[in-house]
Design a protein around this motif. Structure first.
Motif, mmCIF file in Angstrom:
data_model
loop_
_atom_site.group_PDB
_atom_site.id
_atom_site.type_symbol
_atom_site.label_atom_id
_atom_site.label_comp_id
_atom_site.label_asym_id
_atom_site.label_seq_id
_atom_site.Cartn_x
_atom_site.Cartn_y
_atom_site.Cartn_z
ATOM 1 N N ALA A 48 43.028 62.846 11.660
ATOM 2 C CA ALA A 48 42.990 61.449 11.172
ATOM 3 C C ALA A 48 42.060 60.912 10.487
ATOM 4 C CB ALA A 48 42.951 60.710 12.518
ATOM 5 N N GLY A 49 41.097 61.668 9.964
ATOM 6 C CA GLY A 49 40.062 61.413 8.863
ATOM 7 C C GLY A 49 39.246 60.449 9.507
ATOM 8 N N ALA A 97 47.607 67.638 19.152
ATOM 9 C CA ALA A 97 47.568 66.133 18.922
ATOM 10 C C ALA A 97 48.629 65.858 17.945
ATOM 11 C CB ALA A 97 46.381 65.645 18.376
ATOM 12 N N CYS A 147 33.513 59.297 12.977
ATOM 13 C CA CYS A 147 33.517 58.257 13.935
ATOM 14 C C CYS A 147 32.227 58.876 14.886
ATOM 15 C CB CYS A 147 34.724 58.051 14.865
ATOM 16 S SG CYS A 147 35.481 59.572 15.230
ATOM 17 N N ILE A 154 37.082 73.411 8.990
ATOM 18 C CA ILE A 154 35.769 72.971 8.585
ATOM 19 C C ILE A 154 34.681 73.810 8.767
ATOM 20 C CG2 ILE A 154 34.273 70.895 9.089
ATOM 21 C CD1 ILE A 154 36.702 69.087 9.681
ATOM 22 N N GLY A 190 48.619 68.753 15.120
ATOM 23 C CA GLY A 190 47.485 69.464 15.073
ATOM 24 C C GLY A 190 47.106 70.210 16.427
ATOM 25 N N ILE A 191 46.270 71.214 16.300
ATOM 26 C CA ILE A 191 45.923 71.819 17.506
ATOM 27 C C ILE A 191 44.299 71.626 17.657
ATOM 28 C CG2 ILE A 191 45.624 73.754 19.118
ATOM 29 C CD1 ILE A 191 48.435 73.063 18.486
ATOM 30 N N PHE A 231 42.326 78.004 19.050
ATOM 31 C CA PHE A 231 42.805 79.338 19.176
ATOM 32 C C PHE A 231 41.997 80.215 19.919
ATOM 33 C CE2 PHE A 231 44.796 76.646 16.075
ATOM 34 C CZ PHE A 231 46.247 77.032 16.159
ATOM 35 N N GLN A 254 45.287 76.287 9.308
ATOM 36 C CA GLN A 254 46.297 75.559 10.131
ATOM 37 C C GLN A 254 45.965 75.575 11.463
ATOM 38 O OE1 GLN A 254 50.307 75.253 9.282
ATOM 39 N NE2 GLN A 254 48.712 74.707 7.777
ATOM 40 N N VAL A 314 36.450 84.342 10.794
ATOM 41 C CA VAL A 314 37.766 84.227 11.409
ATOM 42 C C VAL A 314 38.134 82.835 11.374
ATOM 43 C CG1 VAL A 314 39.486 84.888 12.881
ATOM 44 C CG2 VAL A 314 37.752 86.194 12.431
ATOM 45 N N GLY A 322 34.653 77.142 9.600
ATOM 46 C CA GLY A 322 34.494 78.487 8.970
ATOM 47 C C GLY A 322 34.042 78.168 7.497
ATOM 48 N N LYS A 351 44.972 82.594 9.477
ATOM 49 C CA LYS A 351 46.261 83.134 9.690
ATOM 50 C C LYS A 351 47.279 82.217 9.000
ATOM 51 C CE LYS A 351 46.724 80.510 14.176
ATOM 52 N NZ LYS A 351 47.253 79.343 13.615
ATOM 53 N N ASN A 403 46.453 87.300 10.551
ATOM 54 C CA ASN A 403 46.097 86.951 11.886
ATOM 55 C C ASN A 403 45.015 88.139 12.645
ATOM 56 O OD1 ASN A 403 46.034 85.984 14.544
ATOM 57 N ND2 ASN A 403 48.245 86.259 14.927
ATOM 58 N N VAL A 404 43.717 87.566 12.847
ATOM 59 C CA VAL A 404 42.936 88.720 13.524
ATOM 60 C C VAL A 404 43.275 88.880 14.944
ATOM 61 C CG1 VAL A 404 40.566 88.997 14.271
ATOM 62 C CG2 VAL A 404 41.055 88.017 11.903
ATOM 63 N N LEU A 444 35.537 72.203 19.033
ATOM 64 C CA LEU A 444 34.932 70.990 18.228
ATOM 65 C C LEU A 444 35.663 69.778 18.961
ATOM 66 C CD1 LEU A 444 33.088 71.101 15.587
ATOM 67 C CD2 LEU A 444 33.994 73.209 16.723
ATOM 68 N N VAL A 466 50.910 62.937 15.487
ATOM 69 C CA VAL A 466 50.588 62.119 14.541
ATOM 70 C C VAL A 466 51.984 61.752 13.717
ATOM 71 C CG1 VAL A 466 49.169 61.648 12.351
ATOM 72 C CG2 VAL A 466 48.321 63.274 14.251
HETATM 73 C C1 LIG Z 1 45.861 64.921 15.039
HETATM 74 C C2 LIG Z 1 44.278 65.498 15.097
HETATM 75 C C3 LIG Z 1 43.391 64.280 14.810
HETATM 76 C C4 LIG Z 1 42.163 64.217 14.737
HETATM 77 N N1 LIG Z 1 41.372 63.312 14.195
HETATM 78 C C5 LIG Z 1 40.059 63.480 14.107
HETATM 79 C C6 LIG Z 1 39.114 62.579 13.461
HETATM 80 O O1 LIG Z 1 39.857 61.393 13.179
HETATM 81 N N2 LIG Z 1 37.851 62.518 13.331
HETATM 82 C C7 LIG Z 1 37.433 63.794 13.817
HETATM 83 O O2 LIG Z 1 35.958 64.093 13.818
HETATM 84 N N3 LIG Z 1 38.018 65.006 14.214
HETATM 85 C C8 LIG Z 1 39.265 64.728 14.182
HETATM 86 N N4 LIG Z 1 40.195 65.814 14.976
HETATM 87 C C9 LIG Z 1 39.379 66.928 15.317
HETATM 88 C C10 LIG Z 1 39.084 67.733 14.050
HETATM 89 O O3 LIG Z 1 40.109 67.831 13.372
HETATM 90 C C11 LIG Z 1 38.641 69.136 14.390
HETATM 91 O O4 LIG Z 1 37.472 69.065 15.548
HETATM 92 C C12 LIG Z 1 38.138 70.080 13.414
HETATM 93 O O5 LIG Z 1 39.199 70.153 12.374
HETATM 94 C C13 LIG Z 1 37.879 71.384 14.042
HETATM 95 O O6 LIG Z 1 37.480 72.191 13.029
HETATM 96 P P1 LIG Z 1 37.396 73.850 13.236
HETATM 97 O O7 LIG Z 1 37.332 74.486 11.778
HETATM 98 O O8 LIG Z 1 36.602 74.347 14.306
HETATM 99 O O9 LIG Z 1 38.695 74.317 13.547
HETATM 100 P P2 LIG Z 1 40.256 74.474 12.803
HETATM 101 O O10 LIG Z 1 40.368 73.440 11.760
HETATM 102 O O11 LIG Z 1 41.191 74.301 13.975
HETATM 103 O O12 LIG Z 1 40.192 75.684 12.233
HETATM 104 C C14 LIG Z 1 40.623 77.112 12.918
HETATM 105 C C15 LIG Z 1 41.109 77.838 12.073
HETATM 106 O O13 LIG Z 1 41.276 79.237 12.458
HETATM 107 C C16 LIG Z 1 42.551 79.792 11.953
HETATM 108 N N5 LIG Z 1 42.780 80.758 13.103
HETATM 109 C C17 LIG Z 1 43.224 80.661 14.414
HETATM 110 N N6 LIG Z 1 43.252 81.810 14.983
HETATM 111 C C18 LIG Z 1 43.108 82.803 14.175
HETATM 112 C C19 LIG Z 1 43.147 83.992 14.026
HETATM 113 N N7 LIG Z 1 43.558 84.972 15.012
HETATM 114 N N8 LIG Z 1 43.170 85.013 13.011
HETATM 115 C C20 LIG Z 1 43.030 84.202 11.674
HETATM 116 N N9 LIG Z 1 42.941 82.819 11.588
HETATM 117 C C21 LIG Z 1 42.902 82.109 12.711
HETATM 118 C C22 LIG Z 1 43.432 78.322 12.238
HETATM 119 O O14 LIG Z 1 44.718 78.798 11.377
HETATM 120 C C23 LIG Z 1 42.754 77.306 11.692
HETATM 121 O O15 LIG Z 1 42.773 77.148 10.219
HETATM 122 C C24 LIG Z 1 41.665 65.604 15.112
HETATM 123 C C25 LIG Z 1 42.471 66.874 15.470
HETATM 124 C C26 LIG Z 1 43.680 66.482 15.366
HETATM 125 C C27 LIG Z 1 44.396 67.830 15.660
#
Ligand SMILES: Cc1cc2nc3c(=O)[nH]c(=O)nc-3n(C[C@H](O)[C@H](O)[C@H](O)COP(=O)(O)OP(=O)(O)OC[C@H]3O[C@@H](n4cnc5c(N)ncnc54)[C@H](O)[C@@H]3O)c2cc1C
Length: 371
Positions: free
Chosen positions: A59-60, A244, A63, A24, A327-328, A229, A52, A20, A26, A47, A197-198, A352, A246
Motif C-alpha cells: 500500500a506504500g 493481504a 508508517c 525490497i 500480495g504475500i 515464502f 512477486q 534469492v 533482496g 521466481k 524458482n530456487v 518482514l 487490496v
Molecule cells: C497488500 C500489502 C500491503 C502492504 N502494505 C505495506 C505498507 O503500506 N507499508 C509497509 O511498510 N509494508 C507494507 N506491506 C509489507 C511489505 O510490502 C513487505 O514487508 C515487504 O515488501 C517485504 O519485502 P521482502 O523483500 O522481504 O519480501 P518480498 O517483497 O515478498 O520479496 C520476496 C521475493 O522472493 C521471491 N521468491 C520467493 N520464493 C522464491 C524462490 N524459492 N525462488 C526465487 N524467488 C523466490 C518472491 O517472488 C518475491 O519477489 C504490505 C504487504 C502487502 C502484501
C-alpha cells in the motif's frame, strides 16, 4: 534443457553472492553488497517475472505504528523496546529516502490517521488517555510529539468524530520505489534472472550448491530474502505466509481525501494515490484461508472492502473499482524479522511483516553487515 557453455560461464560460474528473491530486501542487499565488495559477482534469482511477493503489491505507507498499535505493543514489550522498534522504522525510512531519493519514490508527507469505528469508543478513549504518555515516549525518536488529535474533516461515516494522527507518517509510490531499486541494481552490474524458482540448496566445502527449477550451480554465499515464502527453503516453520488483499478505485473527480489511514486497529488501511482510493485488509475475516502463499482474491474480503468504501470512506461519492490484487507477507509469532547466518555460507533476512517499507533497507544493511 541443457544450458550452454556460454550461459554457464557468463551467468552462473564464479558467483560470490547469490540472493534469492528480488523484493525490497533482496534488491537493497544486492546494492549494499556492491558497495562493500565492488568486484564481486552478484546474482539475484527471482521466481516471478517481476518481484512477486509483497514489495510490488503493498500500500506504500511509510508508517511507524499507529497509536493503538503502539499501545498494544506496550502490553508485551517494555517502553524501551517499543521506543527502539519505532526508532528502527524511522531510521529505515530515512535510509530508504537517502538511498533512492524522494522524487524517485514520490515521497509525500500528509500524515497517517488512525480512524476508530463507532464500536471502538473504549479503544478510542484509551488511546486519547495515553496520547501524551506515548508522545513523551516517542518524542526523542521524531524530535517532536508525533501524535495529534484531528477532527473527522474527511467526513468518514460510522466512525468516532476524531482521528489520532501521526504527523510524520507519509506515503510513497510503491511501483516507483521498486522501479528505482531495479534500475540501480542493473546499473551496478548485478544480474537478475527472473522466472527461476530456487527449490533447495546444500552446503559443500566453501560453496553452496543451489538447485532451481531450471538449472543447478554453485555460489560462495547464498542469501535468502524470500519473506513469506521462506519456510520451505529455510526449513523454518516459524515463518508463516499471510495473504493481504487490496483494491483500488478508478479516478474520482475532486477526491477530498489525502493521507494514509488505519481503520479497525489496522486490520484495514487506505490512502489516496493521486485521485484514487487504495484500500486493503480484512485478513481477520478468515485468518486460516489467508495463511497461504497462493495469490488470489476472495468474495468475503473483497465484498467487505467495497462495503467499507460505500458505508465509511466514500459514503457520498460514487466510485468504481479498477483493480483488485493480493500480495504475500511473511509473519510470525512476533514482529521481529529473522536476520541471521543460517549455516556456514547461507544467510537470511525474512519475515518482514507489514512494515517492509520502513525496515526493508535497514534489514538488508544488517544482512550485509553479517557477511
Ligand atoms: C497488500 C500489502 C500491503 C502492504 N502494505 C505495506 C505498507 O503500506 N507499508 C509497509 O511498510 N509494508 C507494507 N506491506 C509489507 C511489505 O510490502 C513487505 O514487508 C515487504 O515488501 C517485504 O519485502 P521482502 O523483500 O522481504 O519480501 P518480498 O517483497 O515478498 O520479496 C520476496 C521475493 O522472493 C521471491 N521468491 C520467493 N520464493 C522464491 C524462490 N524459492 N525462488 C526465487 N524467488 C523466490 C518472491 O517472488 C518475491 O519477489 C504490505 C504487504 C502487502 C502484501
Amino acid at each position: 534443457m541443457n544450458l550452454s557453455y556460454w550461459e554457464y560461464k557468463t551467468w552462473l560460474s564464479n558467483i560470490d553472492f547469490t540472493i534469492v528473491g528480488s523484493g525490497i530486501v533482496g534488491l537493497n542487499c544486492a546494492l549494499n553488497l556492491r558497495e562493500k565488495f565492488p568486484k564481486a559477482k552478484i546474482l539475484i534469482l527471482e521466481k516471478g517475472f517481476l518481484p512477486q511477493g509483497a514489495s510490488t503489491k503493498n500500500a506504500g505507507f511509510a508508517c511507524f505504528g499507529s497509536i493503538s498499535e503502539v499501545l498494544s505493543d506496550l502490553k508485551v514489550l517494555s517502553e524501551q523496546q517499543v521506543q527502539k522498534l519505532v526508532q528502527k522504522r524511522w531510521n529505515g525510512i530515512q535510509l530508504l529516502r537517502k538511498n533512492l531519493g524522494d522524487s524517485y519514490i514520490d515521497f509525500q508527507n500528509h500524515g497517517g490517521h488512525e480512524v476508530f469505528t463507532d464500536n471502538q469508543a473504549e479503544l478510542f478513549e484509551s488511546c486519547l488517555n495515553n496520547q501524551s504518555v506515548i508522545n513523551e515516549l516517542l518524542q526523542p525518536v521524531f524530535g517532536k510529539a508525533p501524535f495529534v488529535k484531528l477532527e473527522n474533516h474527511f467526513n468518514f461515516k460510522q466512525v468516532q468524530n476524531q482521528y489520532i494522527t501521526n504527523t510524520f507518517e507519509s506515503q510513497i509510490d510503491t511501483g516507483k520505489m521498486m522501479h528505482r531499486l531495479l534500475h540501480l541494481v542493473q546499473n551496478g552490474t548485478i544480474s537478475i534472472l527472473n522466472a527461476i524458482n530456487v527449490t533447495e540448496y546444500s552446503e559443500g566445502d566453501d560453496v553452496v550448491h543451489v538447485k532451481t527449477d531450471k538449472f543447478e550451480f554453485a555460489t560462495k554465499k547464498l542469501i535468502v530474502t524470500t519473506n513469506g515464502f521462506a519456510s520451505k527453503l529455510l526449513n523454518n516453520s516459524s515463518i508463516k505466509p499471510a495473504r493481504a488483499q487490496v483494491l483500488i478505485t478508478k479516478p474520482i473527480p475532486k477526491l477530498h481525501i489525502k493521507g494514509t489511514f488505519h481503520l479497525d486497529e489496522g486490520y484495514y488501511y487506505f490512502r489516496n494515490i493521486e485521485n484514487r482510493i487504495l484500500l486493503g485488509g480484512g485478513r481477520n475475516l478468515d485468518f486460516e484461508a489467508e495463511e497461504t502463499t497462493s495469490f488470489g482474491e476472495t468474495k468475503l474480503i473483497q465484498n467487505k472492502l467495497v462495503q467499507l468504501l460505500t458505508e465509511t470512506i466514500l459514503p457520498e461519492t460514487s466510485f468504481e473499482i479498477e483493480h483488485r490484487w493480493s500480495g504475500i507477507m511473511g509473519v510470525g509469532s512476533n514482529k521481529e524479522p529473522i536476520v541471521k547466518q543460517v549455516s556456514n555460507n547461507v544467510y537470511c533476512g525474512v519475515r518482514l511483516g507489514g512494515m517492509g517499507i520502513a525496515i526493508g533497507s535497514a534489514i538488508s544493511k544488517e544482512i550485509t553487515d553479517l557477511l
